[in-house]
Design a protein around this motif. Structure first.
Motif, PDB file in Angstrom:
ATOM      1  N   GLU A 163      33.203 -37.483 -24.088  1.00  0.00           N
ATOM      2  CA  GLU A 163      33.563 -36.445 -23.130  1.00  0.00           C
ATOM      3  C   GLU A 163      35.016 -36.054 -23.336  1.00  0.00           C
ATOM      4  O   GLU A 163      35.881 -36.911 -23.555  1.00  0.00           O
ATOM      5  CB  GLU A 163      33.346 -36.959 -21.714  1.00  0.00           C
ATOM      6  CG  GLU A 163      33.566 -35.938 -20.618  1.00  0.00           C
ATOM      7  CD  GLU A 163      33.218 -36.499 -19.250  1.00  0.00           C
ATOM      8  OE1 GLU A 163      33.607 -35.861 -18.249  1.00  0.00           O
ATOM      9  OE2 GLU A 163      32.556 -37.567 -19.176  1.00  0.00           O
ATOM     10  N   GLY A 164      35.300 -34.774 -23.290  1.00  0.00           N
ATOM     11  CA  GLY A 164      36.649 -34.287 -23.520  1.00  0.00           C
ATOM     12  C   GLY A 164      37.418 -34.065 -22.230  1.00  0.00           C
ATOM     13  O   GLY A 164      36.925 -34.340 -21.135  1.00  0.00           O
ATOM     14  N   TYR A 169      26.575 -33.239 -12.670  1.00  0.00           N
ATOM     15  CA  TYR A 169      25.552 -32.590 -13.480  1.00  0.00           C
ATOM     16  C   TYR A 169      25.906 -32.637 -14.967  1.00  0.00           C
ATOM     17  O   TYR A 169      27.064 -32.449 -15.342  1.00  0.00           O
ATOM     18  CB  TYR A 169      25.394 -31.115 -13.090  1.00  0.00           C
ATOM     19  CG  TYR A 169      24.969 -30.873 -11.667  1.00  0.00           C
ATOM     20  CD1 TYR A 169      23.631 -30.644 -11.343  1.00  0.00           C
ATOM     21  CD2 TYR A 169      25.912 -30.857 -10.636  1.00  0.00           C
ATOM     22  CE1 TYR A 169      23.245 -30.407 -10.030  1.00  0.00           C
ATOM     23  CE2 TYR A 169      25.528 -30.632  -9.322  1.00  0.00           C
ATOM     24  CZ  TYR A 169      24.200 -30.404  -9.024  1.00  0.00           C
ATOM     25  OH  TYR A 169      23.819 -30.179  -7.723  1.00  0.00           O
ATOM     26  N   ARG A 170      24.871 -32.845 -15.774  1.00  0.00           N
ATOM     27  CA  ARG A 170      24.982 -32.634 -17.218  1.00  0.00           C
ATOM     28  C   ARG A 170      24.411 -31.250 -17.503  1.00  0.00           C
ATOM     29  O   ARG A 170      23.246 -30.972 -17.197  1.00  0.00           O
ATOM     30  CB  ARG A 170      24.195 -33.701 -17.984  1.00  0.00           C
ATOM     31  CG  ARG A 170      24.910 -35.022 -18.097  1.00  0.00           C
ATOM     32  CD  ARG A 170      23.988 -36.109 -18.606  1.00  0.00           C
ATOM     33  NE  ARG A 170      23.305 -35.725 -19.833  1.00  0.00           N
ATOM     34  CZ  ARG A 170      23.791 -35.920 -21.068  1.00  0.00           C
ATOM     35  NH1 ARG A 170      24.970 -36.495 -21.219  1.00  0.00           N
ATOM     36  NH2 ARG A 170      23.102 -35.553 -22.127  1.00  0.00           N
ATOM     37  N   ILE A 190      30.517 -28.242 -29.179  1.00  0.00           N
ATOM     38  CA  ILE A 190      30.125 -29.059 -28.027  1.00  0.00           C
ATOM     39  C   ILE A 190      28.611 -29.050 -27.864  1.00  0.00           C
ATOM     40  O   ILE A 190      27.926 -28.129 -28.322  1.00  0.00           O
ATOM     41  CB  ILE A 190      30.802 -28.588 -26.721  1.00  0.00           C
ATOM     42  CG1 ILE A 190      30.338 -27.175 -26.332  1.00  0.00           C
ATOM     43  CG2 ILE A 190      32.309 -28.659 -26.827  1.00  0.00           C
ATOM     44  CD1 ILE A 190      30.796 -26.755 -24.946  1.00  0.00           C
ATOM     45  N   ALA A 191      28.107 -30.100 -27.215  1.00  0.00           N
ATOM     46  CA  ALA A 191      26.675 -30.186 -26.930  1.00  0.00           C
ATOM     47  C   ALA A 191      26.367 -29.757 -25.511  1.00  0.00           C
ATOM     48  O   ALA A 191      25.215 -29.478 -25.177  1.00  0.00           O
ATOM     49  CB  ALA A 191      26.180 -31.616 -27.154  1.00  0.00           C
ATOM     50  N   GLY A 192      27.391 -29.719 -24.664  1.00  0.00           N
ATOM     51  CA  GLY A 192      27.178 -29.350 -23.275  1.00  0.00           C
ATOM     52  C   GLY A 192      28.419 -29.587 -22.455  1.00  0.00           C
ATOM     53  O   GLY A 192      29.537 -29.679 -22.989  1.00  0.00           O
ATOM     54  N   PRO A 234      34.017 -30.925 -21.439  1.00  0.00           N
ATOM     55  CA  PRO A 234      33.034 -30.767 -22.520  1.00  0.00           C
ATOM     56  C   PRO A 234      32.366 -32.088 -22.892  1.00  0.00           C
ATOM     57  O   PRO A 234      32.968 -33.165 -22.776  1.00  0.00           O
ATOM     58  CB  PRO A 234      33.894 -30.249 -23.679  1.00  0.00           C
ATOM     59  CG  PRO A 234      35.242 -30.834 -23.426  1.00  0.00           C
ATOM     60  CD  PRO A 234      35.399 -30.874 -21.932  1.00  0.00           C
ATOM     61  N   LEU A 235      31.115 -31.992 -23.327  1.00  0.00           N
ATOM     62  CA  LEU A 235      30.380 -33.115 -23.891  1.00  0.00           C
ATOM     63  C   LEU A 235      30.173 -32.833 -25.374  1.00  0.00           C
ATOM     64  O   LEU A 235      29.651 -31.778 -25.743  1.00  0.00           O
ATOM     65  CB  LEU A 235      29.025 -33.281 -23.200  1.00  0.00           C
ATOM     66  CG  LEU A 235      29.039 -33.689 -21.721  1.00  0.00           C
ATOM     67  CD1 LEU A 235      27.632 -33.654 -21.157  1.00  0.00           C
ATOM     68  CD2 LEU A 235      29.648 -35.078 -21.555  1.00  0.00           C
ATOM     69  N   PHE A 236      30.581 -33.774 -26.210  1.00  0.00           N
ATOM     70  CA  PHE A 236      30.500 -33.575 -27.656  1.00  0.00           C
ATOM     71  C   PHE A 236      29.217 -34.195 -28.221  1.00  0.00           C
ATOM     72  O   PHE A 236      28.594 -35.064 -27.587  1.00  0.00           O
ATOM     73  CB  PHE A 236      31.738 -34.162 -28.330  1.00  0.00           C
ATOM     74  CG  PHE A 236      33.019 -33.519 -27.880  1.00  0.00           C
ATOM     75  CD1 PHE A 236      33.268 -32.185 -28.164  1.00  0.00           C
ATOM     76  CD2 PHE A 236      33.963 -34.225 -27.151  1.00  0.00           C
ATOM     77  CE1 PHE A 236      34.442 -31.566 -27.751  1.00  0.00           C
ATOM     78  CE2 PHE A 236      35.135 -33.632 -26.722  1.00  0.00           C
ATOM     79  CZ  PHE A 236      35.379 -32.294 -27.019  1.00  0.00           C
TER      80      PHE A 236
END
Length: 201
Positions: free
Chosen positions: A32-33, A170-171, A5-7, A25-27
């Motif tokens: 987005e997961g 928020y990211r 994941i990236a974030g 999760p952000l891939f």
């Protein structure tokens, strides 16, 4: 979580006595997961304690955080896994936070200091509220306050970026640093919730 994941994306829902947070999760490809953690923070507690559940049924705890002392401006908070084993710690630097909110974050192989990215936003949020009328108007502003956490080598290890929306969103970015390391996403999620929930203190 098997996929890199990236974030994380963190969305808050505010109710009368509880703040609720949905974390997904952000891939790396920008997608987005599904939900990976659901947290709720009860207000008006003498000692902060937040449980992160695996889903919104709240039947199974994934991880949690708990302050060591009764709430103060510089309380150390432990982040724990589902079995109560330590993942990391964070704390706020009360003195430095008078002008720019400053946090310390530690985990396995990670030590980082986080500060608000914009000094101007930090000052206006703090002191603008002291002015008549202006303070009331500022309360209506969905501030885009961002935090960057940097290790002693100058590498960014965690980023919290508030999106320009009325509802808190928020990211939470988890960049790769050092020799291919990445902050434990659970520690990132805990820090993200704390930055939102504690920021007014």
């Amino acid at each position: 979580m098997n996929r890199p994941i990236a974030g994380l994306m963190m969305r808050q829902k505010i109710t009368m006595m509880v703040n609720r947070y949905r974390i997904t999760p952000l891939f790396p490809d920008g997608s987005e997961g599904p939900l990976i953690a659901f947290a709720q923070q009860k207000r008006l507690k003498l000692r902060e304690e937040v449980a992160f559940f695996t889903d919104e049924s709240k039947t199974r705890i994934a991880f949690s955080f708990k302050s060591r002392n009764i709430i103060d401006m510089a309380a150390t908070t432990d982040v724990l896994d589902a079995e109560g084993r330590p993942i990391g710690v964070f704390r706020k630097d009360a003195a430095r936070s008078l002008l720019n909110s400053t946090w310390y974050l530690e985990g396995p192989g990670v030590q980082a200091t986080g500060r608000e990215r914009s000094q101007k936003v930090a000052v206006v949020r703090r002191f603008g509220g002291m002015l008549p009328i202006v303070g009331d108007l500022l309360d209506l502003v969905p501030w885009q306050f961002h935090f960057d956490f940097v290790n002693p080598a100058g590498e960014t290890v965690f980023v919290s970026e508030r999106q320009r929306k009325v509802r808190d969103e928020y990211r939470l970015l988890l960049p790769v640093f050092g020799q291919g390391r990445q902050l434990d996403w659970r520690l990132g999620a805990a820090m993200g919730v704390a930055l939102d929930a504690f920021q007014g203190r």
